[in-house]
Design an enzyme around this catalytic site. Structure first.
Site, PDB file in Angstrom:
ATOM      1  N   ILE A 108      -9.981 -40.412  19.374  1.00  0.00           N
ATOM      2  CA  ILE A 108      -9.442 -41.704  18.811  1.00  0.00           C
ATOM      3  C   ILE A 108     -10.488 -42.369  17.833  1.00  0.00           C
ATOM      4  O   ILE A 108     -11.570 -41.978  18.086  1.00  0.00           O
ATOM      5  CB  ILE A 108      -8.832 -42.557  19.761  1.00  0.00           C
ATOM      6  CG1 ILE A 108      -8.240 -44.018  19.057  1.00  0.00           C
ATOM      7  CG2 ILE A 108     -10.214 -43.073  20.797  1.00  0.00           C
ATOM      8  CD1 ILE A 108      -7.523 -44.716  20.017  1.00  0.00           C
ATOM      9  N   CYS A 109      -9.957 -43.130  17.016  1.00  0.00           N
ATOM     10  CA  CYS A 109     -10.833 -43.899  15.836  1.00  0.00           C
ATOM     11  C   CYS A 109     -11.789 -43.095  14.972  1.00  0.00           C
ATOM     12  O   CYS A 109     -11.374 -42.148  14.300  1.00  0.00           O
ATOM     13  CB  CYS A 109     -11.698 -44.686  16.724  1.00  0.00           C
ATOM     14  SG  CYS A 109     -12.659 -46.043  16.022  1.00  0.00           S
ATOM     15  N   ALA A 110     -13.190 -43.116  15.233  1.00  0.00           N
ATOM     16  CA  ALA A 110     -14.012 -42.194  14.175  1.00  0.00           C
ATOM     17  C   ALA A 110     -14.180 -40.918  14.872  1.00  0.00           C
ATOM     18  O   ALA A 110     -14.856 -40.053  14.293  1.00  0.00           O
ATOM     19  CB  ALA A 110     -15.518 -42.879  14.293  1.00  0.00           C
TER      20      ALA A 110
END
Ligand SMILES: *[C@@H]1O[C@H](CO)[C@@H](O)[C@H](O)[C@H]1NC(C)=O
Length: 345
Positions: A108-110
């Site tokens: 998730i995310c970066a």
């Protein structure tokens, strides 16, 4: 003589700079679903300080997890957590072996761009990530603008606020839709539209300078309710003191996340007054906190001085209500008669 199948095994590595919400929500929700989640430190110590000063005691060191096999590996994001995970050869080896065997993997995310894609493991996949990092996807990855993308065995998500959807998608992949519904309902996940919020007792918030916030913790608190508060308040630059009401600074939350408090509650009491005291829920943590004389005394002083305090989940009923700290003056129009249980409709 049915023997219960052994629980699904999940590996969730954390490292310095991991995003607390993106780690704790999948840990919590996957354990609610019955998974055996190993929180593994990708560094060289079990104690890991992740973003916003949140301290987590991992279950294992990642190097000790290399020989095991998992049903799912989940990588939380964070800056520089995602890049730190991406730079770990041990982790790359574990995830690569898992993916080559056809295992379910997620980030998730970066972490989709800075870990999975940097290892080439998203090549040929559709994926998403935090908008600040999606341009880091190599050409062989098709970036999709969605909160969560499931493509083959790869599940990717965008960031802290979509961690819940991301975690539910992981539960669906491992256990099916019915399990998601079972878990989502009691958590009040807003999966039907039309939810609205109304302030029952409007409060004026005054604070000069950096707000000082006390967040007490005890064994059995809901990890998400504690960690999301710490994360969001520290993002807003509040000075948040996480204080243990147990015998030591390490508390084990409802779904096993080991949170290391900054101080013991009596040390924290010396730092009073606070601009806000906020109590997380979760059982039996809320009950312990409700029985903690020191905390109750602090809350009563807070109320007398007309300074804000709050509670979430079970802490409303187990900490505030028994000590006369809950004054409900209004009801949502058109809701059921007990405002404490009023949700919608
Ligand atoms: C969960 O996984 C750990 C580490 O792989 C293992 O030691 C433990 O026995 C498992 N627990 C259950 C209930 O299967």
């Amino acid at each position: 003589m049915a023997t219960s199948p052994s629980p699904k095994k999940v590996l969730l590595p954390i490292v310095a700079g991991t995003e607390p919400i993106e780690a704790s929500i999948p840990i919590d929700i996957l354990r609610r679903a019955g998974a055996n989640v190993t929180v593994a430190s990708a560094g060289d110590a079990l104690l890991v300080e992740i973003m916003y000063g949140v301290k987590i005691l991992a279950d294992e060191l990642l190097v000790d997890c290399a020989a095991a096999s998992y049903d799912l590996i989940v990588l939380p994001g964070g800056v520089p957590g995602a890049a730190n995970l991406g730079g770990r050869a041990t982790l790359e080896g574990i995830v690569r072996k898992h993916v080559e065997k056809g295992g379910l993997f997620a980030a998730i995310c970066a972490a989709p761009p800075l870990a999975l894609a940097s290892w080439g493991l998203l090549d040929g996949h559709k994926a998403t990530g935090h908008p600040w990092f999606v341009e880091k996807f190599p050409p062989k990855v098709t970036a999709v603008d969605a909160n969560v993308v499931v493509d083959g065995n790869a599940v990717t998500g965008t960031g802290p606020a979509t961690s819940m959807e991301f975690a539910m998608a992981l539960v669906e992949q491992l256990y099916g839709k019915e399990k998601v519904e079972q878990i989502a309902k009691p958590m009040l996940v807003r999966y039907e539209g039309g939810y609205s919020m109304k302030e029952l007792n409007s409060v004026e918030w005054h604070c000069s300078g950096t707000p000082k916030v006390l967040l007490p913790v005890a064994n059995g608190i809901e990890e998400m309710e504690a960690i999301i508060l710490v994360d969001a308040l520290r993002r807003a630059n509040a000075d948040v003191v996480v204080a243990s009401a147990e015998d030591g600074v390490v508390v084990t939350a409802r779904y096993g996340t080991r949170i290391v408090a900054d101080v013991m509650l009596d040390e924290a009491a010396d730092r009073a007054p606070f601009d806000l005291i906020i109590v997380p829920g979760g059982m039996p943590g809320a009950k312990t906190l409700g029985g903690c004389e020191q905390l109750v005394a602090l809350l009563k002083k807070q109320a007398e001085a007309n300074r804000p305090y709050g509670a979430i989940g079970a802490a409303t009923a187990h900490v505030l209500e028994p000590h006369g700290l809950l004054k409900v003056r209004a009801e949502l129009p058109g809701t059921c008669s007990n405002p404490l249980t009023a949700r919608r409709r």
